[in-house]
Scaffold this active site. Structure first.
Site, PDB file in Angstrom:
ATOM      1  N   GLY A   1       0.863  -1.193   0.000  1.00 20.80           N
ATOM      2  CA  GLY A   1       0.000   0.000   0.000  1.00 20.80           C
ATOM      3  C   GLY A   1       0.881   1.218   0.000  1.00 20.80           C
ATOM      4  O   GLY A   1       1.367   1.633  -1.035  1.00 20.80           O
ATOM      5  N   CYS A   2       1.112   1.789   1.134  1.00 22.16           N
ATOM      6  CA  CYS A   2       2.091   2.850   1.312  1.00 22.16           C
ATOM      7  C   CYS A   2       1.664   4.183   0.708  1.00 22.16           C
ATOM      8  O   CYS A   2       0.958   4.238  -0.291  1.00 22.16           O
ATOM      9  CB  CYS A   2       3.448   2.527   0.705  1.00 22.16           C
ATOM     10  SG  CYS A   2       4.144   0.985   1.232  1.00 22.16           S
TER      11      CYS A   2
END
Lengths: 516, 351
Positions: free
Chosen positions: B2-3
């Site tokens: 994700g990030c």
């Protein structure tokens, strides 16, 4: 004449209700297994002559014929198998070396079947090759370590073309451009028929790939496919002249082949027809002998001289490949070949096919291609010279998954021989060395040769290459990879299953279940 | 993964507090899971701008002692001190965090006469990190530093008191690790010499990128694919002396079908690039921001499977995973924001 103790390999069952005595089987069998008994007015079969090529069963208009394993029950013995016993009888009766064709049929572990591929899930979307680009294009040849630039203009505006600001100073060595990372393996005129060669050449042209002449020279009518042709220079130097080198896209020095490492070749004089005599440039009817070693290569520096002689002769315009069998010390040998100046190293594994080889050699010499690819790729990377040459792997590639695994282990492309022959109709009866191929592939008999229609055979080859390419794209898309260069040498996307620790170590892959 | 990623550069070189980048990354907390966050700041050590500054994380004191002995062998240590931190409840199990300002010793330069100072620094970093003894050099550039750890980025920023630093370029990352463990060394940014990167994505080609880099002496020891991108930039820009824009074309080349349509010269150029640098292609979903201290460069993978937004306002240039992050720290006018197209980098440059 003493009675032979040999018992047949196969049983042929003719269904009397279906057989219409049309004699198609009699005409189709070059091994004379079927004959018409005039006295009895019916077709008879001598199963001892059957090689199970299934030509008769395929062509029989009523489906009356069934070929199966020999049915007589010989006492089962794991050590002294039917095969072993038959070979002993054969040698006791002839005093000769046992001959065979195609790749080994011995029950060695197939490492491909113990390597599993990865796919993307959740964190990394898989890519649908039907909707997104998927690139298989491959270039074979030596690559420089880096690009050097001449800077024409320091300030780069990204919307302007790169070439208005920089020009490459680095000149790229000659490359073979493949639209998919597959080539047809070396099969020589003499071992295979002209129609078979025509089919391979046409299919290569249509698929944007290459076929390989083997060591039997190049018939003049195939010169028009030169841009898809790799010509071989082997120990017999058959058919090598300036035109031959000029017309080809690349030249391959054949040192060895997987089916018979360390062994030369012998095309018997009776097969050297007028056409083959012209192509091989030897007198009609004389034996064509390929010595075991090249008589001008007794060490690596000699190979280097031959590589550079051919480069000089072709004005450094064509990549030079060196083909060797995968033997125990293959990593060091390959490194030597690269340092000797080869642009491509072709490595043929234990399962590589042949038109004729001594059975003992075919079945016992060499190492599996899986291990050879891994060992060579690791060695060349360790020495920092992997970019200097491309690796073509060969030897028993059965399907597109094998190809994907070979590339992930580190091969740039693969040679397929047997798979291509099977696509054209070969049934793997292993009798290529007899010259009686009922499918018109491994024969020069005009009556048999015309059975292979080059148009149809070429279409089947094109279909095969297309099908495999689609499958490779599908597998790559599943992995979330859209260019084959990201698959090449990407061993992290492979896992070993039921492989020994040492095999995992040489393959440099993790066992299944272990994550990144 | 994700990030979220974000970056701000002042193109006039004006320095500003780290608070801004903390606010920006904090806004996108939904993209992270608290298993890693970090920042890179450029221009933060003006008093020691000519020294290499190593930020090192240590597992324990004995490792620190050994590592410092090793550093003393190659470098003159101008200054060595703990990196200042404050108590933040959510930041736990922290390693020892130290920074050193270093000069390469003359005798070492003589010993490795074939290497540049940067090569010597890289060798030391690879040696320390590759030994896997519990000491990791997380940044090694000049007048810059990386601050990272396990936690949400906003908490990590507070922990390191980043509001007390001021720099002209900042990168930030908030992590949602999936493939690799959440640990202090594995948080972003990754840094080597002046290069630092933050990455949102997963590299499908990591296996070959890693093996390619190893041929040039890089050791990939941080258990994360993103590290590879950093070394690819170092290789292409510093070792092969290529311009940033060209490095981008190597990492994310145009498709063959696009190359086929180019004019002859251009076609040949791109073909040559792809043939030579195939193993450097970054495949898989990615949005990446990289800086070398002079530029901030953002780009996505070849089919844009991760988001990236850019904006220019006054002398400041912004990049972020989502527009909200930029809105949070800068009142944007219509037309300030743009979405970099596939294959086109967004660049903010100093001066």
């Amino acid at each position: 004449m003493k009675k032979s103790l040999l018992f047949p390999d196969f049983t042929v069952i003719r269904d009397p209700d279906k057989c219409i005595q049309c004699e198609v089987c009699v005409r189709q069998c070059a091994f004379d297994a079927h004959s018409f008994d005039k006295a009895a007015n019916k077709v008879e079969t001598d199963a001892s002559k059957c090689v199970s090529c299934l030509r008769c069963a395929t062509m029989c208009p009523t489906g009356a014929l069934t070929v199966s394993e020999y049915q007589q029950n010989i006492r089962k013995n794991k050590n002294w198998t039917d095969k072993q016993i038959k070979e002993l009888y054969k040698q006791a009766e002839t005093g000769g070396i046992l001959l065979t064709g195609m790749g080994t049929d011995k029950d060695y572990k197939i490492i491909w079947d113990h390597i599993l591929l990865d796919a993307a899930q959740v964190t990394n979307p898989s890519i649908d090759p039907l909707r997104e680009p998927m690139e298989l294009r491959t270039y074979l040849g030596s690559k420089p370590d880096k690009i050097q630039l001449k800077i024409k203009n320091e300030k780069l505006k990204i919307e302007k073309p790169l070439s208005t600001f920089y020009s490459p100073l680095t000149k790229l060595p000659p490359q073979l451009k493949l639209e998919t990372p597959i080539l047809f393996s070396a099969m020589s005129y003499g071992a295979i028929s002209l129609n078979t060669m025509r089919a391979l050449a046409r299919a290569s042209d249509e698929c944007g790939i290459f076929y390989n002449t083997g060591e039997g020279g190049l018939p003049k009518e195939l010169y028009k496919y030169g841009k898809n042709t790799i010509v071989q220079v082997a120990s017999g130097r058959f058919g090598v002249d300036p035109d031959y080198l000029d017309v080809a896209a690349a030249v391959e020095i054949k040192v060895g082949q997987g089916a018979k490492p360390g062994i030369g070749g012998h095309l018997p004089g009776e097969k050297v027809t007028d056409e083959i005599s012209q192509t091989r440039m030897i007198p009609t009817g004389t034996d064509a002998l390929s010595p075991a070693p090249h008589h001008d290569i007794y060490s690596i520096e000699d190979l280097s001289q031959l590589i550079y002689s051919i480069k000089e002769a072709t004005e450094y315009k064509k990549p030079i490949s060196v083909k060797v069998a995968a033997v125990h010390n293959i990593a060091a040998i390959a490194s030597g070949i690269v340092r000797a100046g080869a642009d491509i190293v072709a490595i043929d594994g234990l399962r590589g096919g042949t038109g004729a080889a001594p059975t003992r050699i075919r079945d016992n010499v060499g190492i599996p291609i899986e291990l050879a690819i891994a060992a060579v790729d690791s060695r060349l990377r360790g020495e920092g010279i992997r970019n200097r040459a491309s690796i073509i792997a060969a030897g028993g590639f059965r399907n597109s998954a094998d190809v994907v695994k070979a590339i992930a282990l580190g091969a740039d492309a693969v040679y397929i021989g047997t798979a291509a022959l099977v696509a054209m109709g070969c049934h793997l009866c292993q009798k290529c060395y007899t010259g009686k191929c009922n499918w018109g592939i491994a024969t020069q008999d005009p009556y048999l040769v015309k059975r292979l229609n080059p148009e149809i055979a070429s279409r089947r080859l094109v279909n095969l290459i297309k099908a495999w390419s689609h499958e490779i794209k599908e597998i790559m898309g599943g992995m979330g990879i859209n260019a084959v260069e990201s698959l090449r040498g990407n061993r992290l996307r492979l896992r070993g299953f039921d492989l020994h620790e040492n095999e995992l170590k040489i393959l440099d892959i993790k066992p299944a279940g272990e994550s990144m | 993964m994700g990030c979220s990623i974000a970056g701000i550069i002042d193109e006039k070189g004006n320095r500003f507090s780290g608070e801004k980048i903390i606010c920006a990354i904090k806004k996108m907390y939904l993209r992270a899971n608290g298993l890693g966050g970090g920042f890179a700041g450029y221009g933060i050590y003006p008093g020691n701008k000519d020294d290499f500054c190593f930020h090192i994380i240590y597992n324990d004191e004995p490792v620190q002692k050994n590592t410092e002995n090793y550093l003393k062998h190659d470098f003159e240590i101008v200054k060595g001190e703990p990196i200042p931190t404050r108590t933040v409840k959510s930041i736990v199990n922290r390693p020892l965090l130290w920074r050193y300002f270093l000069h390469v010793k003359d005798e070492i330069k003589k010993q490795f006469y074939e290497m540049t100072e940067e090569d010597i620094v890289m060798r030391s970093v690879m040696k320390i990190n590759g030994a896997q003894t519990g000491a990791y050099v997380i940044s090694s550039g000049k007048n810059m530093g990386i601050f990272k750890g396990v936690g949400y980025a906003a908490d990590i920023g507070e922990f390191y008191k980043l509001e007390e630093y001021s720099g002209y370029c900042w990168l930030a990352h908030d992590r949602f690790p999936t493939n690799t463990p959440g640990w202090w060394g594995g948080a972003h940014p990754f840094g080597l010499l002046n290069f630092s990167i933050v990455h949102n994505g997963e590299i499908s080609s990591y296996g070959i990128n890693k093996r390619y880099l190893e041929e040039f002496g890089y050791q990939l020891t941080l258990h994360t694919d993103s590290e590879a991108i950093l070394y690819l930039f170092d290789l292409l820009l510093r070792k092969h002396k290529l311009p940033m824009s060209l490095a981008h074309k190597i990492l994310c080349p145009p498709l063959w079908s696009e190359i086929e349509k180019m004019p002859a010269d251009e076609k040949k150029f791109y073909e040559t690039l792809r043939i030579i640098y195939g193993s450097a292609l970054i495949n898989g979903p990615s949005a990446i921001i990289v800086s070398d201290g002079k530029r901030m460069f953002g780009f996505t993978d070849r089919i844009k499977l991760r988001p990236l937004v850019a904006a220019r306002n006054g002398s400041k240039f912004y990049l972020a995973s989502e527009e909200c992050a930029i809105q949070e720290v800068c009142p944007l006018k219509k037309g300030d924001v743009f979405f970099p197209k596939v294959g086109e980098p967004a660049i903010g440059s100093l001066g």
